[in-house]
Structures are given as structure tokens and as C-alpha cells.
Design a protein around this motif. Structure first.
Motif, PDB file in Angstrom:
ATOM      1  N   THR A   1     -16.105  65.671   6.225  1.00 24.66           N
ATOM      2  CA  THR A   1     -16.842  65.016   4.945  1.00 24.66           C
ATOM      3  C   THR A   1     -16.413  64.030   4.745  1.00 24.66           C
ATOM      4  OG1 THR A   1     -17.575  66.920   4.329  1.00 24.66           O
ATOM      5  CG2 THR A   1     -18.582  65.021   3.325  1.00 24.66           C
TER       6      THR A   1
ATOM      7  N   ARG B   1     -17.391  60.200   2.655  1.00 31.94           N
ATOM      8  CA  ARG B   1     -18.042  59.907   2.055  1.00 31.94           C
ATOM      9  C   ARG B   1     -19.981  60.667   2.214  1.00 31.94           C
ATOM     10  NH1 ARG B   1     -16.719  54.696   0.111  1.00 31.94           N
ATOM     11  NH2 ARG B   1     -19.425  54.057  -0.569  1.00 31.94           N
ATOM     12  N   GLY B   2     -19.640  61.880   1.421  1.00 30.66           N
ATOM     13  CA  GLY B   2     -20.184  62.969   1.146  1.00 30.66           C
ATOM     14  C   GLY B   2     -21.059  62.839   2.491  1.00 30.66           C
ATOM     15  N   ARG B   3     -20.944  62.719   3.632  1.00 31.96           N
ATOM     16  CA  ARG B   3     -21.619  62.989   5.206  1.00 31.96           C
ATOM     17  C   ARG B   3     -20.958  63.870   5.774  1.00 31.96           C
ATOM     18  NH1 ARG B   3     -24.349  57.182   7.383  1.00 31.96           N
ATOM     19  NH2 ARG B   3     -24.005  56.311   5.575  1.00 31.96           N
TER      20      ARG B   3
END
Ligand code: HEM
Length: 446
Positions: A335, A337-339
Motif C-alpha cells: 500500500t 499513500r493509501g493505494r
């Protein structure tokens, strides 16, 4: 005056955009938003790719968990005809073993031993040059190749085998397309790649000549007549953990990367550095003013008396990082940066964008060597400057290259005043960042 960067394209990069840029030069294919973004995700049917400018992500990939983000097999495959299994393309234990043997030869104290070779190459460079107009990338390539041969094998570039390698290498470069997306990403094998056969043939010729140099050295080591240069150091130093020494065949792989990584990159930096000085006469006058009087007697430690030239070279590596982009691969789901990123995603780490990032540098496109004395640049440098990469895979030759770059720049400017000729050069990525139609400068003897 702001030094040139290639024109940016519109902000959005969709799949079609990617397809169109597939064969475009990788620098001019970059959209403007990448100079502001912390991360950009590209989705295509074949792969997922993440360009990372966030200093924390770069630390994660290069320093905190480097073993989880190796170089992809594709990088190895592309370069294998020339580099075999050299330290540049291997991963894991094989790579660690190679670095244990190579690193000591480039360590601080040993660089002092290599310095006379660099100094002789710098003298030979100015002795060869006549006043008048020159294509300076050509001059820089020849000088950087001379440095490598003198320091690695104690022979000048005029040695028959050395000049053969240099000639063959130019033929190899001509077979190389621009560094484009096709060169960096894992595309299906049925997509044709140009020049493959010519590249393989040129690579074979270079390796034949390098083998002859290595064999000659192996005989000298056996006879006890070998000079104590980089090649001898690397060929005789045993891995401290296993006692293994490089065989001549393994050494050819390593020599190939020293030659490729060590001369293309330094030549690119020297040529752009001279261009920046040609277009900034005030900075050029300061480099000339701090140059020493006694060149032949110059010692390694005297380089510390050239602080402004050093800042010019640092600033050159910021604006024109010779290695514009590096690629790593995920070995599991991640993951960022949150992706969510899948296994096998391509991570593009780009000194080119990082060094000109609008949120990480003040006046990022300006040539300003004095910035290196300010606190702001020191902080930016800590977070957003990696011309030699970072972490355990950092360039083996970083210290060597800094000494060489400062020396050659100072030596040429001490002998000649340089001025630009014709339109500004446009940077494009070949193996390193080069100018589309070369860099023309007029040299006048001081
Ligand atoms: C201005 C000059 C130079 C620049 C900007 C430069 C830059 C780099 C960069 C960015 C990498 C990392 C590539 C990646 O991880 O994908 C690298 C690796 C390497 N460089 Fe340099 N380099 C320079 C000069 C040299 C010299 C003079 C030598 C040796 C004589 C050298 C030898 C190497 C080697 C062996 C590696 C592979 C290290 C590894 O993967 O463990 N480089 N260089």
C-alpha cells in the motif's frame, strides 16, 4: 537564465496517451503535473506502475526495505548481452557477495590511489583540445573513458584494446533507441523491440575486447607484475565472508558495468556542467578563479580547495541527473499513500522529477550553485537529491565520480573560456541524459 528542460505535455496520462508515448523520448513524454505530484499511478493492461516523488516512499523502497523491491528481471534481460551478471543487474545474495568484493576498491582511502590516473586524464584532455568550436559531449565521453581505463587498467585510452572498447561502445550506443517506456516496463514478448540483433553483436564485440584486457591482467597478477590499480584490487580481493575471488569471466561482467556506468554518466555530467558554465559567465569566472596553479602536482586532498566547483558539479547533477530514472518491482502486495499496489508493480524512482520538484526545491529550474551553502538546500538535498541513488544499492562509484567531475570541470575551465553556440540543447534520455543534437561550445584559451 533558466537552463532548458524538455517541453512538458498536458496533465492527463491515459492509456492512449501512454501508447502514443510508447516510442517517445521518456523525458519529453512527462506531463507537467509530475513535477508537483507526490505519487502517480499508471494503469495499463500489461502492468501497474507508480512514479514516486514522496521522500518517505523513496526511503521505504531504497533504504528501509530494499530487499523487498529488487530490480526487475526485465532490467537484467535488457542489459544481459553487455553486462552478463554484473553487480548492476543482480539481486539478493549474489548481488551482496559482489558488492562485498567491489566496495573496498572504491572506499575513500583507495580513491587516493586512483587520483593520479584521473589527473593524467585531465591533463591529456586539455592537451588534446584546440581553441574553436567543439561538440562537447564527444570531448567529455573520450575524457571520461580515458579516466576509466587509466584508473581501472593503468592504460590510457590510446592503448589499442582500450580504444577498441571505446569504438565498439559507440557502435553499441548507436544501436540503442532512446530510453523510452518500452525499455523500462514489462511488456509482452511479442511486442517487437528494435535493434536487438545489432545490440547483441555490438555487446559481444565490447565483451571480447574487455576479456582480452582482463586476461592480460590475470597473467600479470600470476606473474607478480600487475600494477596496483582498481582491476588488480578487485581481482585479488577475496570476499571476506566466503573467501571467493572473481574468476576472469565474472570480472568481465564487472568491468563491463564499470566502463558503462562509469564513463557514460560522468561524460553526461561533465558536458552539462560545461554547458551551464558557458551560459552563466559569472559562475564560470568563479570556477576559473579558484582553480589551482600547479595542476601536475595536484593531490587528491587539494580537491577540497575547490568548494565552488564542487557546488557547480552538485547543481549540475541536480538539474541534469545522468541517470534520470530507476525502476524497482514489488515482490508482494503493498500500500503506497493509501493505494493498493499489486505484486509485480513497477516502481519508477525519478531523480529527474525529484530534483526539479516544485514542492521540494526553491526555484527548482534555476541554476544556482550557491544554494548548496544555504540551509534550505541542505534540507532539500537530504530529502530530494539522489543522483547516485540511495541506500545499500547506491552507486559504487559515487565518491570516484565526484572527484573526477570536480577535477575535469576545473581543469577545462582553467585552460579555456567556454561560450554557447547555437540554440539551447534539448535534453533526451539515451542510456544517460544527453542533448538531442549534441552540445556545441566555443573554447577560447585563457
Ligand atoms: C556522475 C557519475 C555517476 C552517476 C550520476 C551515477 C549514478 C548511478 C546510479 C543512479 C546508480 C543506481 C542505478 C539503479 O539502482 O538503477 C548507479 C549504480 C552504479 N554505478 Fe554509478 N554513477 C556515476 C558514476 C559511476 C562510476 C564512475 C562508477 C565506477 C567506476 C559507477 C559504478 C556503478 C555501479 C557498479 C553501479 C551498480 C551498483 C549496484 O547496483 O549495486 N558509477 N550509478
Amino acid at each position: 537564465m533558466i537552463p532548458p528542460k524538455p517541453p512538458s505535455r498536458p496533465d492527463h496520462v491515459g492509456l492512449l496517451g501512454y501508447a502514443r508515448r510508447f516510442r517517445a523520448d521518456i523525458l519529453s513524454a512527462q506531463p507537467a503535473r509530475l513535477y508537483r505530484a507526490w505519487m502517480a499511478e499508471f494503469r495499463t493492461p500489461f502492468f501497474r506502475s507508480y512514479m514516486m516523488n514522496d521522500p518517505e516512499l523513496l526511503d521505504l523502497v531504497l533504504k528501509t526495505r530494499p530487499d523487498d523491491f529488487p530490480k526487475s528481471d526485465r532490467v537484467r534481460e535488457g542489459l544481459a548481452p553487455l553486462l552478463g551478471r554484473s553487480v548492476f543487474v543482480t539481486n539478493g545474495d549474489e548481488w551482496k557477495r559482489q558488492r562485498r568484493i567491489i566496495d573496498p576498491a572504491f572506499a575513500g582511502g583507495r580513491l587516493r590511489d586512483a587520483f593520479p590516473g584521473m589527473r593524467d586524464a585531465a591533463e591529456a584532455m586539455v592537451a588534446r583540445l584546440d581553441p574553436g568550436e567543439h561538440e562537447i559531449e564527444e570531448v567529455a565521453s573520450y575524457a571520461a573513458a580515458d579516466v576509466i581505463f587509466r584508473t581501472l587498467f593503468s592504460v590510457p585510452i590510446t592503448d589499442a584494446l582500450a580504444s577498441q572498447v571505446f569504438r565498439e561502445f559507440r557502435a553499441y550506443q548507436r544501436t540503442q533507441p532512446l530510453l523510452n517506456l518500452a525499455a523500462l516496463i514489462p511488456l509482452p514478448r511479442w511486442i517487437p523491440r528494435p535493434h536487438r540483433r545489432a545490440t547483441r553483436q555490438a555487446a559481444r564485440s565490447i565483451r571480447d575486447a574487455l576479456s582480452a584486457l582482463v586476461d592480460r591482467r590475470a597473467e600479470e597478477i600470476a606473474a607478480g607484475t600487475a600494477p596496483d590499480d582498481l582491476a588488480t584490487k578487485i581481482m585479488t580481493y577475496p570476499d571476506p565472508e566466503t573467501g571467493h575471488r572473481f574468476s576472469p569471466a565474472e570480472m568481465v561482467d564487472q568491468v563491463a558495468i564499470f566502463f558503462l556506468a562509469g564513463h557514460e554518466t560522468s561524460a553526461s555530467a561533465l558536458a552539462w556542467g560545461l554547458y551551464l558554465l558557458a551560459t552563466h559567465p559569472g559562475a564560470q569566472a568563479r570556477v576559473a578563479a579558484e582553480a589551482p596553479a600547479d595542476w601536475p602536482g595536484l593531490a587528491f586532498s587539494d580537491l577540497s580547495k575547490l568548494p565552488f566547483t564542487r557546488d557547480v558539479f552538485r547543481e549540475t547533477l541536480r538539474l541534469y541527473p545522468p541517470v534520470p530514472m530507476m525502476v524497482r518491482e514489488t515482490t508482494g502486495p503493498e500500500t503506497f499513500r493509501g493505494r493498493a499496489a499489486p505484486l509485480g508493480a513497477q516502481l519508477v524512482l525519478s531523480p529527474w522529477h525529484l530534483h526539479r520538484h516544485e514542492r521540494l526545491w526553491e526555484r527548482p529550474d534555476h541554476f544556482d550553485p550557491d544554494r548548496w551553502q544555504g540551509e534550505a538546500a541542505k534540507e532539500s538535498a537530504r530529502r530530494a537529491y539522489m543522483p547516485f541513488s540511495a541506500g545499500p544499492r547506491v552507486c559504487t562509484g559515487a565518491g570516484f565520480a565526484m572527484a573526477e567531475g570536480v577535477l575535469l570541470l576545473a581543469r577545462l575551465i582553467a585552460a579555456f573560456e567556454v561560450a554557447p553556440v547555437g540554440p539551447p540543447p534539448v535534453p533526451v534520455a539515451h542510456l544517460t541524459v544527453r542533448a538531442k543534437d549534441g552540445i556545441r561550445l566555443r573554447l577560447t584559451r585563457r
